[in-house]
Design a protein around this motif. Structure first.
Motif, PDB file in Angstrom:
ATOM      1  N   VAL A 192       0.843  -1.204   0.000  1.00 44.16           N
ATOM      2  CA  VAL A 192       0.000   0.000   0.000  1.00 44.16           C
ATOM      3  C   VAL A 192       0.878   1.253   0.000  1.00 44.16           C
ATOM      4  N   PHE A 193       1.932   1.258   0.795  1.00 42.55           N
ATOM      5  CA  PHE A 193       2.836   2.404   0.831  1.00 42.55           C
ATOM      6  C   PHE A 193       3.521   2.609  -0.511  1.00 42.55           C
ATOM      7  N   CYS A 194       3.992   1.536  -1.137  1.00 45.03           N
ATOM      8  CA  CYS A 194       4.668   1.652  -2.437  1.00 45.03           C
ATOM      9  C   CYS A 194       3.708   2.156  -3.511  1.00 45.03           C
ATOM     10  N   LEU A 195       2.488   1.666  -3.520  1.00 45.96           N
ATOM     11  CA  LEU A 195       1.501   2.123  -4.492  1.00 45.96           C
ATOM     12  C   LEU A 195       1.169   3.596  -4.274  1.00 45.96           C
ATOM     13  N   LEU A 196       1.001   3.991  -3.033  1.00 48.21           N
ATOM     14  CA  LEU A 196       0.712   5.389  -2.723  1.00 48.21           C
ATOM     15  C   LEU A 196       1.879   6.288  -3.108  1.00 48.21           C
ATOM     16  N   ALA A 197       3.102   5.855  -2.837  1.00 49.19           N
ATOM     17  CA  ALA A 197       4.281   6.638  -3.219  1.00 49.19           C
ATOM     18  C   ALA A 197       4.377   6.766  -4.734  1.00 49.19           C
ATOM     19  N   PHE A 198       4.071   5.690  -5.449  1.00 49.47           N
ATOM     20  CA  PHE A 198       4.111   5.740  -6.909  1.00 49.47           C
ATOM     21  C   PHE A 198       3.073   6.710  -7.462  1.00 49.47           C
ATOM     22  N   VAL A 199       1.848   6.651  -6.940  1.00 56.19           N
ATOM     23  CA  VAL A 199       0.778   7.524  -7.427  1.00 56.19           C
ATOM     24  C   VAL A 199       1.089   8.987  -7.116  1.00 56.19           C
ATOM     25  N   LEU A 200       1.520   9.259  -5.901  1.00 54.70           N
ATOM     26  CA  LEU A 200       1.845  10.645  -5.548  1.00 54.70           C
ATOM     27  C   LEU A 200       3.045  11.166  -6.327  1.00 54.70           C
ATOM     28  N   GLY A 201       4.036  10.321  -6.546  1.00 51.47           N
ATOM     29  CA  GLY A 201       5.192  10.725  -7.335  1.00 51.47           C
ATOM     30  C   GLY A 201       4.826  11.014  -8.775  1.00 51.47           C
ATOM     31  N   THR A 202       3.963  10.189  -9.334  1.00 50.70           N
ATOM     32  CA  THR A 202       3.523  10.403 -10.713  1.00 50.70           C
ATOM     33  C   THR A 202       2.695  11.680 -10.828  1.00 50.70           C
ATOM     34  N   CYS A 203       1.794  11.889  -9.886  1.00 53.85           N
ATOM     35  CA  CYS A 203       0.984  13.115  -9.910  1.00 53.85           C
ATOM     36  C   CYS A 203       1.856  14.351  -9.739  1.00 53.85           C
ATOM     37  N   GLY A 204       2.833  14.259  -8.858  1.00 49.12           N
ATOM     38  CA  GLY A 204       3.738  15.389  -8.668  1.00 49.12           C
ATOM     39  C   GLY A 204       4.550  15.692  -9.908  1.00 49.12           C
ATOM     40  N   LYS A 205       5.017  14.664 -10.587  1.00 44.39           N
ATOM     41  CA  LYS A 205       5.781  14.860 -11.819  1.00 44.39           C
ATOM     42  C   LYS A 205       4.905  15.453 -12.912  1.00 44.39           C
ATOM     43  N   LEU A 206       3.671  14.970 -13.030  1.00 46.20           N
ATOM     44  CA  LEU A 206       2.760  15.536 -14.020  1.00 46.20           C
ATOM     45  C   LEU A 206       2.419  16.982 -13.699  1.00 46.20           C
ATOM     46  N   TYR A 207       2.320  17.318 -12.417  1.00 41.90           N
ATOM     47  CA  TYR A 207       1.995  18.698 -12.039  1.00 41.90           C
ATOM     48  C   TYR A 207       3.151  19.636 -12.355  1.00 41.90           C
ATOM     49  N   THR A 208       4.378  19.196 -12.107  1.00 38.83           N
ATOM     50  CA  THR A 208       5.519  20.084 -12.355  1.00 38.83           C
ATOM     51  C   THR A 208       5.816  20.239 -13.837  1.00 38.83           C
ATOM     52  N   GLN A 209       5.449  19.265 -14.655  1.00 38.10           N
ATOM     53  CA  GLN A 209       5.684  19.362 -16.095  1.00 38.10           C
ATOM     54  C   GLN A 209       4.355  19.354 -16.843  1.00 38.10           C
ATOM     55  N   ARG A 210       3.430  20.149 -16.362  1.00 37.05           N
ATOM     56  CA  ARG A 210       2.094  20.159 -16.965  1.00 37.05           C
ATOM     57  C   ARG A 210       2.141  20.803 -18.360  1.00 37.05           C
ATOM     58  N   TYR A 211       1.108  20.518 -19.106  1.00 36.25           N
ATOM     59  CA  TYR A 211       1.024  20.984 -20.490  1.00 36.25           C
ATOM     60  C   TYR A 211       0.858  22.491 -20.528  1.00 36.25           C
ATOM     61  N   ASP A 212       1.630  23.128 -21.371  1.00 32.65           N
ATOM     62  CA  ASP A 212       1.585  24.572 -21.498  1.00 32.65           C
ATOM     63  C   ASP A 212       0.681  24.927 -22.678  1.00 32.65           C
ATOM     64  N   ASN A 213      -0.344  25.723 -22.436  1.00 32.07           N
ATOM     65  CA  ASN A 213      -1.300  26.067 -23.487  1.00 32.07           C
ATOM     66  C   ASN A 213      -0.696  26.939 -24.566  1.00 32.07           C
ATOM     67  N   GLN A 214       0.395  27.601 -24.305  1.00 34.31           N
ATOM     68  CA  GLN A 214       1.012  28.458 -25.302  1.00 34.31           C
ATOM     69  C   GLN A 214       1.630  27.649 -26.432  1.00 34.31           C
ATOM     70  N   LYS A 215       1.892  26.378 -26.220  1.00 35.44           N
ATOM     71  CA  LYS A 215       2.480  25.543 -27.263  1.00 35.44           C
ATOM     72  C   LYS A 215       1.472  25.255 -28.368  1.00 35.44           C
ATOM     73  N   VAL A 216       0.182  25.365 -28.074  1.00 35.00           N
ATOM     74  CA  VAL A 216      -0.844  25.080 -29.068  1.00 35.00           C
ATOM     75  C   VAL A 216      -0.792  26.109 -30.183  1.00 35.00           C
ATOM     76  N   ASP A 217      -0.531  27.355 -29.848  1.00 34.54           N
ATOM     77  CA  ASP A 217      -0.505  28.417 -30.846  1.00 34.54           C
ATOM     78  C   ASP A 217       0.682  28.269 -31.796  1.00 34.54           C
ATOM     79  N   LYS A 218       1.731  27.594 -31.381  1.00 36.35           N
ATOM     80  CA  LYS A 218       2.937  27.484 -32.192  1.00 36.35           C
ATOM     81  C   LYS A 218       2.879  26.340 -33.199  1.00 36.35           C
TER      82      LYS A 218
END
Length: 75
Positions: A35-61
């Motif tokens: 349970v701890f490993c699964l929770l760490a994996f999910v939180l780590g993945t969410c944190g990584k996705l949050y820090t490298q989230r999609y930038d809407n300005q790239k759509v215009d380019k």
């Protein structure tokens, strides 16, 4: 005889506390570890996705061909 009895009692105490001899404590430990490993994996993945989230300005380019749009424009 007394020495053998003490040895058996001491061996039983050690086996009761040993991880490999107690199925109940080992299964609970493995459950909480998974349970701890699964929770760490999910939180780590969410944190990584949050820090490298999609930038809407790239759509215009992005260049899209005029003929592939919803209302195509032909020359």
């Amino acid at each position: 005889m007394d020495l053998q009895q003490e040895y058996r009692e001491e061996l039983e105490k050690v086996q009761d506390r040993d991880f490999t001899h107690s199925w109940v404590s080992s299964s609970a430990f493995l459950f909480y570890l998974s349970v701890f490993c699964l929770l760490a994996f999910v939180l780590g993945t969410c944190g990584k996705l949050y820090t490298q989230r999609y930038d809407n300005q790239k759509v215009d380019k992005v260049h899209v061909q005029e003929s592939t749009k919803y209302t195509p424009e032909y020359k």
